[in-house]
Design an enzyme around this catalytic site. Structure first.
Site, short mmCIF file in Angstrom:
data_model
loop_
_atom_site.label_atom_id
_atom_site.label_comp_id
_atom_site.label_asym_id
_atom_site.label_seq_id
_atom_site.Cartn_x
_atom_site.Cartn_y
_atom_site.Cartn_z
N ARG A 65 0.73 -1.24 -0.05
CA ARG A 65 -0.08 -0.02 -0.10
C ARG A 65 0.78 1.23 -0.05
O ARG A 65 1.99 1.48 0.59
CB ARG A 65 -0.93 0.06 1.40
N ARG A 122 2.83 3.78 4.89
CA ARG A 122 2.50 4.23 6.13
C ARG A 122 3.49 3.70 7.05
O ARG A 122 3.92 2.61 7.14
CB ARG A 122 0.95 3.53 6.35
P1 AP5 Z 1 -7.23 -0.12 2.98
O1 AP5 Z 1 -8.74 0.29 2.32
O2 AP5 Z 1 -6.38 0.91 3.20
O3 AP5 Z 1 -7.66 -1.24 4.09
P2 AP5 Z 1 -8.08 -0.87 5.82
O4 AP5 Z 1 -9.07 -2.03 6.06
O5 AP5 Z 1 -8.78 0.38 5.89
O6 AP5 Z 1 -6.65 -0.95 6.19
P3 AP5 Z 1 -5.87 0.02 7.53
O7 AP5 Z 1 -4.51 -0.56 7.60
O8 AP5 Z 1 -6.03 1.35 7.44
O9 AP5 Z 1 -6.64 -0.60 8.96
P4 AP5 Z 1 -6.26 -0.46 10.24
O10 AP5 Z 1 -7.63 -0.95 10.99
O11 AP5 Z 1 -5.27 -1.09 10.68
O12 AP5 Z 1 -5.81 1.19 10.40
P5 AP5 Z 1 -6.41 2.27 10.94
O13 AP5 Z 1 -5.98 3.63 10.17
O14 AP5 Z 1 -7.97 2.17 11.29
O15 AP5 Z 1 -6.88 -1.30 1.85
C1 AP5 Z 1 -5.55 -1.61 2.20
C2 AP5 Z 1 -4.46 -1.75 0.66
O16 AP5 Z 1 -5.18 -2.72 0.09
C3 AP5 Z 1 -4.72 -0.63 -0.15
O17 AP5 Z 1 -3.34 -0.53 -0.65
C4 AP5 Z 1 -5.97 -0.85 -1.01
O18 AP5 Z 1 -5.53 0.00 -2.29
C5 AP5 Z 1 -5.77 -2.16 -1.35
N1 AP5 Z 1 -7.25 -2.88 -1.34
C6 AP5 Z 1 -8.34 -2.44 -0.76
N2 AP5 Z 1 -9.25 -3.28 -1.21
C7 AP5 Z 1 -8.90 -4.01 -2.15
C8 AP5 Z 1 -9.31 -5.22 -3.00
N3 AP5 Z 1 -10.64 -5.41 -3.07
N4 AP5 Z 1 -8.34 -5.75 -3.97
C9 AP5 Z 1 -7.23 -5.18 -3.82
N5 AP5 Z 1 -6.66 -4.30 -3.23
C10 AP5 Z 1 -7.44 -3.84 -2.41
O19 AP5 Z 1 -5.74 2.50 12.24
C11 AP5 Z 1 -4.60 2.68 12.27
C12 AP5 Z 1 -3.78 2.85 13.68
O20 AP5 Z 1 -4.36 3.78 14.47
C13 AP5 Z 1 -4.08 1.47 14.62
O21 AP5 Z 1 -3.19 0.47 14.51
C14 AP5 Z 1 -4.21 2.08 15.93
O22 AP5 Z 1 -2.74 2.22 16.59
C15 AP5 Z 1 -4.91 3.46 15.76
N6 AP5 Z 1 -6.11 3.29 15.88
C16 AP5 Z 1 -7.36 3.74 14.88
N7 AP5 Z 1 -8.42 3.43 15.42
C17 AP5 Z 1 -8.39 3.22 16.78
C18 AP5 Z 1 -9.19 2.82 17.93
N8 AP5 Z 1 -10.56 2.77 17.40
N9 AP5 Z 1 -8.83 2.19 18.99
C19 AP5 Z 1 -7.37 2.38 19.48
N10 AP5 Z 1 -6.41 2.69 18.26
C20 AP5 Z 1 -6.97 3.15 17.19
#
Ligand code: AP5
Length: 214
Positions: A127, A160
């Protein structure tokens, strides 16, 4: 429409959330995006969150619950909202229930994007995101593409901080231990919908739209 989007890191929550938000004209609330922006701006919240995020750990519940509750009280959430990445622990889900109860509203759907671990590791490892507008770029990025600019705003495409192999492993472990239990939490509610999330972005969105129609 008031929706929660669940799914492992890399399941495609952010990608689908952008499409759902546009189709249903509801704000996309990503706690990950809010926290990353705070890290970038070096705010007090960002300084607190950074060390957890870069290691793939969850930011403490009390920090994230306050942040999400404040955001849900903004006027644009009156027409509905899409929560992406919140709740992520049972304590957060219970807090969300209370916030919504106090607001006199309920969730309409909890969508769980289900995809196997090999695929999420593949997606996360390749990504790229825009440094300026945070747009997610497809995972089929070659070394040449990395030098390219964001096609939406011209910003630089970067990896990232938490997409390094060790942080990816930890995020998947944390997901299994702390977030997967939410499937059980919502399973008796009648609003949990499991959506297979392998296949193309368009195929997955087709399934999401079908589920939301019903
Ligand atoms: P993408 O759409 O970016 O996937 P995602 O599920 O959003 O993945 P994230 O890594 O953003 O999820 P996350 O939950 O770890 O992170 P978050 O930002 O919430 O897709 C991924 C890749 O695949 C991309 O390149 C995309 O193009 C590709 N793709 C998508 N669909 C596809 C398909 N069908 N086919 C092929 N390719 C595809 O959180 C980050 C951090 O923030 C956490 O680790 C934590 O430290 C903190 N945090 C956030 N929320 C909380 C919370 N509620 N509580 C505590 N800590 C939190």
């Amino acid at each position: 429409m008031r929706i929660v989007l669940l799914g492992a890191p890399g399941a495609g929550k952010g990608t689908q959330a952008a499409l759902i938000s546009e189709r249903y004209n509801i704000p996309h609330i990503s706690t990950g995006d809010i926290l990353r922006e705070a890290v970038k701006q070096e705010t007090e919240l960002g300084l607190k969150a950074e060390s957890y995020m870069s290691k793939g750990e969850l930011v403490p519940d009390e920090v994230v619950i306050g942040l999400a509750a404040d955001r849900l009280k903004q006027p644009d959430c009156g027409k509905g909202f899409l929560l992406d990445g919140f709740p992520r622990t049972v304590a957060q889900a219970e807090a969300l229930d209370k916030v919504l109860q106090n607001m006199g509203i309920k969730l309409d759907a909890v969508l769980s994007l289900d995809v196997d671990e090999t695929e999420v590791v593949r997606r996360l490892s390749s990504r790229r995101v825009c440094e300026d507008c945070a747009a997610i770029h497809t995972s089929a990025v070659s070394e040449d593409d990395i030098a390219k600019a964001c096609d939406l705003c011209g910003g630089r495409l970067v990896v990232r901080a938490d997409d390094q192999p060790e942080a990816i492993r930890r995020r998947l472990q944390v997901y299994k231990e702390q977030t997967e239990p939410l499937i059980q939490y919502y399973s008796g509610s009648g609003i949990l919908k499991r959506v297979p999330a392998s296949g193309t972005v368009e195929e997955v969105f087709g399934r999401v739209a079908d589920v939301l129609k019903s």
